[in-house]
Design a protein around this motif. Structure first.
Motif, PDB file in Angstrom:
ATOM      1  N   ILE A  14       0.826  -1.212   0.000  1.00 24.11           N
ATOM      2  CA  ILE A  14       0.000   0.000   0.000  1.00 24.11           C
ATOM      3  C   ILE A  14       0.861   1.264   0.000  1.00 24.11           C
ATOM      4  O   ILE A  14       0.421   2.331   0.420  1.00 24.11           O
ATOM      5  CB  ILE A  14      -0.972   0.019   1.199  1.00 24.11           C
ATOM      6  N   GLY A  15       2.103   1.155  -0.504  1.00 27.30           N
ATOM      7  CA  GLY A  15       2.944   2.331  -0.681  1.00 27.30           C
ATOM      8  C   GLY A  15       3.472   2.903   0.624  1.00 27.30           C
ATOM      9  O   GLY A  15       3.313   2.345   1.699  1.00 27.30           O
ATOM     10  N   ALA A  94      -1.404   0.335   8.875  1.00 22.93           N
ATOM     11  CA  ALA A  94      -0.304   0.039   7.963  1.00 22.93           C
ATOM     12  C   ALA A  94       0.895  -0.397   8.789  1.00 22.93           C
ATOM     13  O   ALA A  94       1.038  -0.023   9.953  1.00 22.93           O
ATOM     14  CB  ALA A  94       0.041   1.272   7.132  1.00 22.93           C
ATOM     15  N   ALA A  95       1.778  -1.197   8.176  1.00 27.99           N
ATOM     16  CA  ALA A  95       2.995  -1.647   8.845  1.00 27.99           C
ATOM     17  C   ALA A  95       4.194  -1.408   7.949  1.00 27.99           C
ATOM     18  O   ALA A  95       4.109  -1.563   6.718  1.00 27.99           O
ATOM     19  CB  ALA A  95       2.902  -3.121   9.223  1.00 27.99           C
ATOM     20  N   ILE A 347      -5.360 -10.189   7.852  1.00 31.95           N
ATOM     21  CA  ILE A 347      -5.003 -10.192   6.437  1.00 31.95           C
ATOM     22  C   ILE A 347      -3.914  -9.147   6.245  1.00 31.95           C
ATOM     23  O   ILE A 347      -4.059  -7.994   6.675  1.00 31.95           O
ATOM     24  CB  ILE A 347      -6.220  -9.879   5.553  1.00 31.95           C
ATOM     25  N   THR A 348      -2.821  -9.533   5.593  1.00 30.39           N
ATOM     26  CA  THR A 348      -1.692  -8.627   5.407  1.00 30.39           C
ATOM     27  C   THR A 348      -0.997  -8.946   4.087  1.00 30.39           C
ATOM     28  O   THR A 348      -1.547  -9.623   3.229  1.00 30.39           O
ATOM     29  CB  THR A 348      -0.723  -8.730   6.617  1.00 30.39           C
ATOM     30  N   ALA A 349       0.217  -8.420   3.917  1.00 27.60           N
ATOM     31  CA  ALA A 349       1.043  -8.698   2.737  1.00 27.60           C
ATOM     32  C   ALA A 349       2.495  -8.750   3.183  1.00 27.60           C
ATOM     33  O   ALA A 349       2.827  -8.382   4.323  1.00 27.60           O
ATOM     34  CB  ALA A 349       0.843  -7.635   1.658  1.00 27.60           C
ATOM     35  N   ARG A 366       4.945  -0.215   2.342  1.00 27.71           N
ATOM     36  CA  ARG A 366       4.250  -0.632   3.552  1.00 27.71           C
ATOM     37  C   ARG A 366       3.170  -1.647   3.171  1.00 27.71           C
ATOM     38  O   ARG A 366       2.801  -1.767   1.995  1.00 27.71           O
ATOM     39  CB  ARG A 366       3.615   0.570   4.247  1.00 27.71           C
ATOM     40  N   VAL A 367       2.658  -2.363   4.177  1.00 27.88           N
ATOM     41  CA  VAL A 367       1.612  -3.357   3.918  1.00 27.88           C
ATOM     42  C   VAL A 367       0.416  -3.084   4.825  1.00 27.88           C
ATOM     43  O   VAL A 367       0.545  -2.479   5.890  1.00 27.88           O
ATOM     44  CB  VAL A 367       2.122  -4.795   4.145  1.00 27.88           C
ATOM     45  N   PRO A 368      -0.769  -3.535   4.412  1.00 26.28           N
ATOM     46  CA  PRO A 368      -1.943  -3.389   5.270  1.00 26.28           C
ATOM     47  C   PRO A 368      -1.964  -4.462   6.346  1.00 26.28           C
ATOM     48  O   PRO A 368      -1.450  -5.570   6.156  1.00 26.28           O
ATOM     49  CB  PRO A 368      -3.105  -3.585   4.291  1.00 26.28           C
TER      50      PRO A 368
END
Length: 412
Positions: A14-15, A94-95, A347-349, A366-368
């Motif tokens: 997610i940028g 976000a992470a 749920i993540t990436a 970054r990831v959700p």
């Protein structure tokens, strides 16, 4: 008793990574890459209209879980078609990754609570790319007439290019990428699946001194470029994590740990009590639904949905990626409906792979982190400074001691 389910939407970044300018696709940095946002933008502009889908990106269930909020937190901007959602069913944030790299193994290990504390070894963008001793050792170990490609390449494209010559010559197709990886593609029938696995095991030993994270067997079938297709018999030969992950800690505490998809390979099969090695999103979804039905109390299921990355991200196919997201979103209610009252779903990436970006490599993003279940209060959580907080949230939920690299995410 509580259970936990962790789904990695492989490459669904997610940028907003603060160090994106330090990572590259060819000569172009990843600064500004944003997988989700750029897919939504392409859909809104009609650039993802095909016979299979058209119009704006439609992911109503991910939207209710807070994907728009996570993306806004990551970049400060709302994706096209997304704005302040008040009817949330999940808690989102976000992470940011702290591991050095933007590869699968670094992302997953950090999600599992163990950031990568060292620099991986990477192969140069030269032809040939392999060190002489690795190439010669592979040829000697498997009595090969030679190898093909020996360069940076996109996986499906390199099979289309060299597959026919491979069948005729018996030379396996060997390639790498921006990841710390050596990939070996070979025909299951003409070369032999077990022979491919043996070659990968020998290559794993040769690659150790170069700190290569994974050697991957990429078997395929078909007789010409029009019919070549990779099979579900992929196998990853990974180095083990440098310290116990949340999988190890759960297994040690007597919890069931089910790995679905390529997860067990990524963790060198450590901390896994039950492996379900399937490929393709339909099969992965069915195994996820089985886990919801079968996983015992206290169990943990870790699932990777890989097609987002390997079929659409690397191939720079935003329309295909959008269709895959919409397919996943349409099936998401089945997952949500299978949760028990004490279950936690995250749920993540593991990284980004912006299909609108230059090059074919992953993108630093970054990831959700989208959470629901187990009395998780809807809303926006504080942005996380490491993916390790995801694994520690699982640990906290399943009531084992936390590790040293992350903190549980507040769910109220």
């Amino acid at each position: 008793m509580a259970r936990a389910f962790l789904i990695v939407m492989d490459s669904f970044g997610i940028g907003g990574a603060p160090d994106a300018a330090e990572y590259y696709n060819g000569e172009h940095s990843d600064d500004g890459a944003a997988t989700f946002q750029h897919i939504a933008e392409a859909c809104a502009q009609g650039r993802c209209d095909t016979k299979d889908r058209s119009g704006p990106l439609r992911v109503p269930n991910l939207k209710k879980m807070g994907i728009g909020h996570a993306a806004h937190q990551a970049t400060g901007e709302w994706p096209d078609g997304f704005s302040e959602e008040t009817d949330l069913i999940g808690r989102a944030c976000a992470a940011t990754e702290v591991s050095k790299g933007k590869d699968t193994i670094s992302g997953h290990w950090e999600i599992g609570g163990v950031p990568v504390p060292f620099d991986w070894g990477y192969l140069p963008k030269t032809i040939p790319t392999l060190p002489d001793d690795v190439r010669d050792g592979m040829i000697a170990a498997a009595n090969l007439p030679g190898i093909l490609a020996d360069r940076h390449a996109e996986g499906l494209g390199v099979i289309e290019e060299f597959g026919q010559e491979h069948i005729e010559s018996g030379k396996p197709i060997v390639y790498t990428s921006a990841d710390s990886v050596i990939q070996i593609a070979a025909h299951e029938k003409h070369f032999g699946l077990e022979r491919l696995y043996d070659l990968c095991e020998a290559t794993r030993k040769l690659a150790d001194k170069y700190k290569i994270g994974r050697v991957i067997a990429r078997p395929f079938l078909g007789e010409n470029p029009e019919t070549f297709e990779r099979t579900g018999n992929r196998r990853d030969y990974s180095v083990p994590p440098p310290e116990p992950t949340v999988l190890d800690r759960l297994e040690g505490a007597g919890h069931a740990v089910r790995a679905i998809g390529k997860v067990a390979d990524i963790f060198a099969h450590r901390g896994v009590t039950d492996t379900r090695k399937v490929s393709g999103h339909p099969a992965l979804m069915e195994e996820t639904l089985k886990a919801l039905d079968e996983l015992p109390d206290g169990g943990f299921a870790f699932i990777n949905f890989v097609d987002f990355d390997q079929l659409y991200g690397h191939r720079r196919n935003p329309a295909g990626y959008a269709a895959a997201l919409e397919w996943f979103d349409a099936r998401l209610p089945e997952i949500l409906g299978g949760l028990r009252p004490d279950d936690l779903l995250i749920i993540t990436a593991d990284h980004g792979n912006d299909p609108t970006w230059t090059g074919t490599d992953h993108t630093r993003e970054r990831v959700p982190v989208l959470m629901t279940g187990a009395e998780t209060a809807p809303g926006l959580a504080v942005m996380r400074e490491t993916f390790a907080d995801i694994g520690e949230t699982i640990a906290s939920h399943l009531r084992i001691p936390n590790g040293t690299h992350g903190q549980p995410i507040g769910r109220v």
